[in-house]
Design a protein around this motif. Structure first.
Motif: not given
Length: 695
Positions: A250-256, A259-277
């Motif tokens: 069934g559904r498997n969620l891989i969350h990668v 970590p956000m470094e000091e001075g980095e503009l944003t952390g919203r592009n620092n993670e991805v989710v891969i959905e595998l069946n």
């Protein structure tokens, strides 16, 4: 302000006047050919008469001038709230408004992206600033628009929709040259994977902007369905290979996460989710029948009906204590491969079923102890007990007793009863809503069950007087189920109405083999048009609130309400898109609504190069707010509209007419008198010329 203009109100149609003009020209041509000296005066008389027919009038307009409009469009998409950009946007807004307020001939119109294009404010398709600009311009009078100023970070994703405007379009760019950011992206990932087989996920970490020269070593944190599984060192710019083996279907969620470094503009592009069946290649099931009985075929039919099941079935037909005088070499039976099944290859089986098994000297105690260890390592065992469970040959008198959810008392009841879903069974996914499968007259009866005393786990099906009938439990990493009766086959035969035997045993087998949809303690969330549908399966009667972390990092709580026994649900309303974290106690999950990392944050650095070609077509310019606020100047159409420290707009000189006055250019009688005088003068001149020729 007033203006004069000449208007005509012809007394005859223009075509008739044109024909008369042609006749006049023809008559003048004849006069010239004959050498008449008064032809010029005749021409003047004809013109006066034609002018009179045109009805000339003087029109005087009283006009009030209109102020020019300077449109200021603010990009308030999510990327405009990074770092100190909100303060810069406010600085630009106040600076522009103060300059415009000092100009009495200019009217400011302030609009925001979210008001004009709420569906394109940085979510999903990115910042649709040009679409918003086109909509804002359409709402304004075109003859008054003198210029446009965009306050944006330059991260625009619909440049192809830019409107062609006859006035300068400028951009004031927020952000700093020193900004930098990192992004995690997936370069290759399969849509499904076979359980137990290793696959590879390929990721990449990229750095944009003015990053520090020496960044500390970073690691990607990888979790599977909320459970951390690995920390992978980051190789900047190169593909990062992540080996992975799925363990459940069934559904498997891989969350990668990076970590956000000091001075980095944003952390919203620092993670991805891969959905595998997760897909099972083949399910390996071992079925051991102690003695032949009608229920044996029921088990075979159930397991063989699933094409994904490889069934290994052994029925003990000739135990060691059976002496009938038939030589062994004349029997068509095979020896029971105990060593191979219970020692060498036991871990290859997904489920082991003991159907009416009793101790008859076939399996020594060490092999059954191996089965116990197999369960504790993550295996699954189902015991469908017959009368032997209450005897001295009971399987409960072996090493399996350590994992069985109940202990037999030695009593056997042989009287009709109808199985009933217990209170725990109402909440357990194996028997939840099973009553919906009951015929009109209710389930048919079973005729026998063994009395047992529950020791652990959950009783989900009961016999007469709430006697435990079906029990399930987890033992370390594995699972075990005990059915204290061998009469489930009566439902399959339709005895007195039958019952949901197939559905019950199918759910039970799949729960034992860890089907995600049948987990009794589970937290899940799915994206909907309204937001998120959060579902919590549990054996508890009350639950605390869940915590939902939005893509922007804001945490909110949601109250769960019972939707059915064992299931709590809530709809979390939100328009946000991205990666959501949902937590409750020890359980957590992630869900993606829209895109995990929107286009808006794929590269959030402020930039001028994207929008500059659009500005150039209107003689506009892009200037950074951090370099100082430019002044405003009025420039003529076609002139340069920007320069060092200034932005230009084109005055449109629009007006509104408040009054109109019309008066004839001259009285009609005056036209007749003037024409008559011209004709008389022509006659006198021509008459004097004729006398001179005679004399």
């Amino acid at each position: 302000m007033s203006a004069m203009s000449l208007q005509f109100a012809p007394g005859l149609p223009w075509t008739v006047i044109a024909l008369l003009a042609v006749l006049v020209c023809a008559s003048l041509s004849v006069a010239l050919w004959r050498g008449l000296s008064g032809w010029a005066l005749r021409f003047v008389a004809a013109l006066i008469l034609l002018a009179a027919l045109c009805g000339p009038s003087l029109q005087q307009e009283e006009r009030d001038p209109l102020r020019d409009i300077l449109l200021v469009l603010e990009d308030d998409s999510p990327s405009q709230f990074l770092s100190d950009r909100p303060a810069q946007n406010l600085q630009a807004q106040e600076g522009l408004m103060s300059q415009i307020a000092a100009r009495s001939t200019v009217e400011p119109i302030w609009r925001r992206l979210s008001e004009l294009a709420p569906e394109g404010d940085g979510a999903g398709d990115g910042t649709r600033l040009m679409t918003a600009l086109k909509k804002a311009v359409a709402e304004l009078p075109a003859n008054r628009l003198a210029g446009v100023v965009l306050i944006t970070d330059g991260v625009v994703h619909d440049l192809q929709n830019a409107p062609g405007l006859p006035v300068p379009v400028h951009a004031m760019i927020s952000g700093r040259d020193r900004d930098w950011d990192r992004r995690v992206s997936v370069t290759d990932a399969p849509a499904f994977a076979i359980l137990g087989e290793e696959i590879e996920l390929r990721l990449k970490v990229e750095t944009f902007g003015a990053a520090p020269d020496a960044l500390p070593p970073a690691f990607l944190s990888v979790s599977h369905d909320g459970e951390p599984i690995a920390d992978v060192p980051v190789a900047e710019g190169a593909d990062i290979v992540l080996p992975l083996t799925l363990e459940h279907a069934g559904r498997n969620l891989i969350h990668v996460t990076l970590p956000m470094e000091e001075g980095e503009l944003t952390g919203r592009n620092n993670e991805v989710v891969i959905e595998l069946n997760g897909v099972r290649d083949r399910l390996q099931v071992l079925l051991i029948s102690g003695t032949p009985h009608p229920g044996t075929r029921t088990w075979r039919n159930l397991l063989k009906s699933d094409s994904a099941v490889d069934l290994v079935h052994f029925t003990i037909l000739r135990p060691p204590d059976k002496q009938d005088g038939v030589p062994v070499n004349e029997l068509s039976l095979i020896a029971f491969p105990t060593q191979e099944l219970f020692i060498d290859k036991i871990d290859e089986f997904d489920l082991i079923i003991f159907d009416r098994y009793q101790l008859r000297g076939i399996l020594p105690g060490g092999y059954l102890t191996s089965v116990r260890d197999y369960v504790q390592r993550g295996g699954a065992v189902l015991i469908a007990a017959g009368p032997s469970l209450a005897s001295a040959d009971s399987i409960a008198r072996t090493g399996l007793a350590d994992i069985l959810p109940a202990t037999p008392t030695g009593r056997l009841f042989e009287e009709p009863y109808k199985p009933v879903v217990s209170e725990d069974g109402q909440r357990h996914p194996v028997t939840r809503a099973l009553s919906q499968h009951a015929p009109e007259g209710g389930w048919g009866p079973w005729m026998r069950h063994v009395e047992v005393v529950p020791m652990r786990g959950h009783v989900i099906l009961s016999a007469a007087d709430d006697a435990p009938l079906l029990m399930v439990d987890r033992s370390d990493e594995g699972r075990v189920a005990l059915l204290a009766s061998d009469h489930a086959w009566l439902w399959a035969r339709g005895h007195q109405g039958g019952g949901p035997q197939l559905e019950l045993l199918r759910r039970l087998a799949h729960w034992l083999m860890r089907e995600p949809e049948l987990e009794e303690e589970a937290l899940s969330a799915v994206a909907t048009d309204e937001g998120l549908l959060i579902r919590r399966s549990t054996m508890q009667s009350e639950l605390p609130d869940v915590t939902v972390t939005l893509p922007a990092g804001e945490g909110m709580t949601a109250v769960l309400s019972p939707s059915e026994p064992g299931v709590f649900e809530t709809t979390f309303a939100t328009d946000a898109t991205g990666l959501f974290h949902v937590e409750q106690g020890d359980l957590s999950t992630v869900v993606v609504r829209g895109a995990a990392t929107s286009v808006e944050f794929s590269n959030p650095l402020a930039r001028r190069d994207l929008i500059q070609p659009v500005l150039a077509t209107s003689r506009g310019a892009a200037m950074r707010i951090g370099d100082g606020l430019p002044s405003l100047r009025a420039v003529r159409a076609g002139q340069p509209a920007s320069g060092r420290g200034w932005l230009g707009y084109t005055p449109r000189e629009a007006y509104v007419t408040t009054a109109i006055r019309l008066r004839p250019l001259a009285p009609p009688a005056l036209f007749l008198v003037l024409a008559a005088l011209a004709l008389v003068a022509a006659w006198l001149i021509e008459g004097r010329g004729a006398k001179n020729r005679v004399s």
